[in-house]
Design an enzyme around this catalytic site. Structure first.
Site, PDB file in Angstrom:
ATOM      1  CG  HIS A   1      30.842 176.482 -19.576  1.00  0.00           C
ATOM      2  ND1 HIS A   1      30.646 176.162 -20.932  1.00  0.00           N
ATOM      3  CD2 HIS A   1      29.527 176.444 -18.875  1.00  0.00           C
ATOM      4  CE1 HIS A   1      29.307 175.955 -21.229  1.00  0.00           C
ATOM      5  NE2 HIS A   1      28.558 176.203 -20.067  1.00  0.00           N
TER       6      HIS A   1
ATOM      7  CG  ASP B   1      22.864 169.737 -19.861  1.00  0.00           C
ATOM      8  OD1 ASP B   1      21.817 170.632 -20.018  1.00  0.00           O
ATOM      9  OD2 ASP B   1      23.856 169.639 -20.689  1.00  0.00           O
TER      10      ASP B   1
ATOM     11  CD  GLU C   1      22.614 174.689 -23.885  1.00  0.00           C
ATOM     12  OE1 GLU C   1      22.795 175.827 -24.299  1.00  0.00           O
ATOM     13  OE2 GLU C   1      23.608 174.549 -22.710  1.00  0.00           O
ATOM     14  CD  GLU C   2      26.385 173.693 -20.922  1.00  0.00           C
ATOM     15  OE1 GLU C   2      26.867 173.992 -22.005  1.00  0.00           O
ATOM     16  OE2 GLU C   2      26.032 174.329 -19.853  1.00  0.00           O
TER      17      GLU C   2
ATOM     18  CG  ASP D   1      21.081 178.535 -21.043  1.00  0.00           C
ATOM     19  OD1 ASP D   1      22.242 178.704 -20.208  1.00  0.00           O
ATOM     20  OD2 ASP D   1      21.415 177.691 -21.989  1.00  0.00           O
TER      21      ASP D   1
ATOM     22  CG  HIS E   1      20.603 173.942 -20.132  1.00  0.00           C
ATOM     23  ND1 HIS E   1      21.769 173.437 -19.278  1.00  0.00           N
ATOM     24  CD2 HIS E   1      20.974 175.163 -20.344  1.00  0.00           C
ATOM     25  CE1 HIS E   1      22.981 174.585 -19.181  1.00  0.00           C
ATOM     26  NE2 HIS E   1      22.469 175.479 -19.815  1.00  0.00           N
TER      27      HIS E   1
ATOM     28  CG  ASP F   1      25.034 177.586 -18.042  1.00  0.00           C
ATOM     29  OD1 ASP F   1      24.203 177.387 -18.405  1.00  0.00           O
ATOM     30  OD2 ASP F   1      26.172 177.560 -18.605  1.00  0.00           O
TER      31      ASP F   1
HETATM   32 ZN   LIG Z   1      23.647 177.314 -20.193  1.00  0.00          ZN
END
Ligand SMILES: [Zn+2]
Length: 368
Positions: free
Chosen positions: A344, A78, A139-140, A163, A76, A106
């Protein structure tokens, strides 16, 4: 075989491109340029328009130089907030951010590893089967981008989604289904000082319902969580509206069903008991999947990991990824661990060695 300097430079460049969900335009443009430079035909779908973003999913294709079934690699574009103005730097054995943003490994680690793998294949004229690359948006945001992907555009029946956290060599073969619950408790307002007995507090309803729910770890396969509750009003009025957002996940669709029904039933019975009502909306975010050891992407990624000399481990995950949608649409796909840590968070980092291994893993999967 791979060029470490080039890989690190690509990774750091991608991290520094702003790419929060629905604002992937600069990242999509850069990746389109890179893929075209590698000989891929690249199309962008209209997901951006559908979800209110400024870029769609990228779907890229390269003919094989030898016969063989087409392989899909996916990541992804984003990243979670704070993901704007990322300043990646190498410190010791790691690449880190400056601590004010996430690093964006990520999923830039996956993007960079795929690009390096493809570059190696092209410059060294290594024979390869047809290749398909999908880079998704948003995706997030609960896999929104891949949810809108037209999977009839994908011909591969063997996919690798780069991922997941954990060391390179770990392969996610099982992931849960997720449901979201949005509820609004409706009570009755009344003056809190003069006539509180005439009121029905929506806040009390929500609170009582939450305390009666089974939450967090339900069993080894199932989880549930309240994400937020909102109610706003002056203290001298009995509050008549309170909304609540919750989720549940399970590797077992029946257990998920039971958990969601349990939560909804609890809300309804509390509302009835207190003389109010509750409006509930349930949203199925993505389906679960489970692949066995014979599945092509499992076998292929495990053999490739063994060839680069890392321990192979199959694992379940508690989170969803674009692989949930691929598997559900008949494209068997595993998720590969990318070696990044503390994702994150602003402490997100990746060891240089893991990034190198990830790119070599991509090359081995293609050539295997
Ligand atoms: Zn991810």
């Amino acid at each position: 075989m791979t060029d470490r300097q080039r890989l690190h430079a690509t990774f750091m460049e991608l991290c520094s491109i702003d790419s929060e969900p629905k604002n992937e335009r600069p990242m999509a443009d850069r990746l389109t340029g890179i893929l075209r430079g590698l000989g891929f035909s690249v199309t962008e779908d209209d997901t951006g328009r559908k979800i209110g973003g400024n870029a769609g999913n990228l779907i890229a294709r390269l003919d094989g130089t030898r016969p063989g079934a087409s392989l899909l690699f996916s990541c992804h574009m984003d990243r979670v907030a704070p993901g704007v103005g990322v300043k990646p730097r190498i410190e010791g054995d790691y690449i880190i951010s400056d601590g004010t943003t996430v690093l964006g490994a990520d999923d830039a680690a996956g993007l960079a590893a795929i690009i390096e793998g493809l570059t190696v294949i092209r410059e060294q004229n290594i024979l390869h089967p047809p290749l398909e690359i999908v880079f998704t948006v948003a995706e997030e945001l609960a896999l929104t981008g891949s949810a809108h992907l037209d999977s009839s555009l994908i011909t591969s029946r063997c996919g690798f989604v780069l991922d997941a956290g954990g060391p390179v060599g770990e392969i996610v073969v099982q992931a849960p289904e997720q449901a979201k619950i949005n509820a609004v408790f409706v009570g009755r307002s009344a003056h809190a000082g003069f006539a509180p007995e005439e009121g029905i507090s929506a806040i009390q309803m929500a609170a009582l319902a939450i305390t009666r729910m089974k939450l967090l770890r339900i069993d080894p396969e199932t989880t549930a969580n309240i994400g937020s509750i909102q109610a706003m009003g002056p203290t001298n009025i009995v509050c008549d509206r309170c909304s609540l957002q919750a989720e549940a996940r399970s590797l077992d669709p029946q257990k998920l069903q039971a958990q969601v029904e349990g939560m909804v039933q609890t809300m309804k019975s509390v509302a009835a008991e207190m003389g109010g009502t509750v409006e509930v909306e349930i949203q199925r975010c993505y389906p679960s999947y489970q692949l066995d050891g014979d599945a092509e992407p499992v076998r292929r990624s495990a053999e490739a990991a063994a060839r680069i000399g890392v321990p192979v481990r199959f694992k379940p995950t508690g989170g969803g990824s674009d692989a949930n949608h691929y598997n559900n649409r008949g494209i068997p796909a595993v998720v590969l661990s990318c070696g990044y840590e503390k994702v994150h968070t602003t402490g997100e980092r990746i060891a240089l060695e893991q990034l190198d291994l990830l790119a070599r893993w991509v090359v081995e999967i293609i050539t295997g």
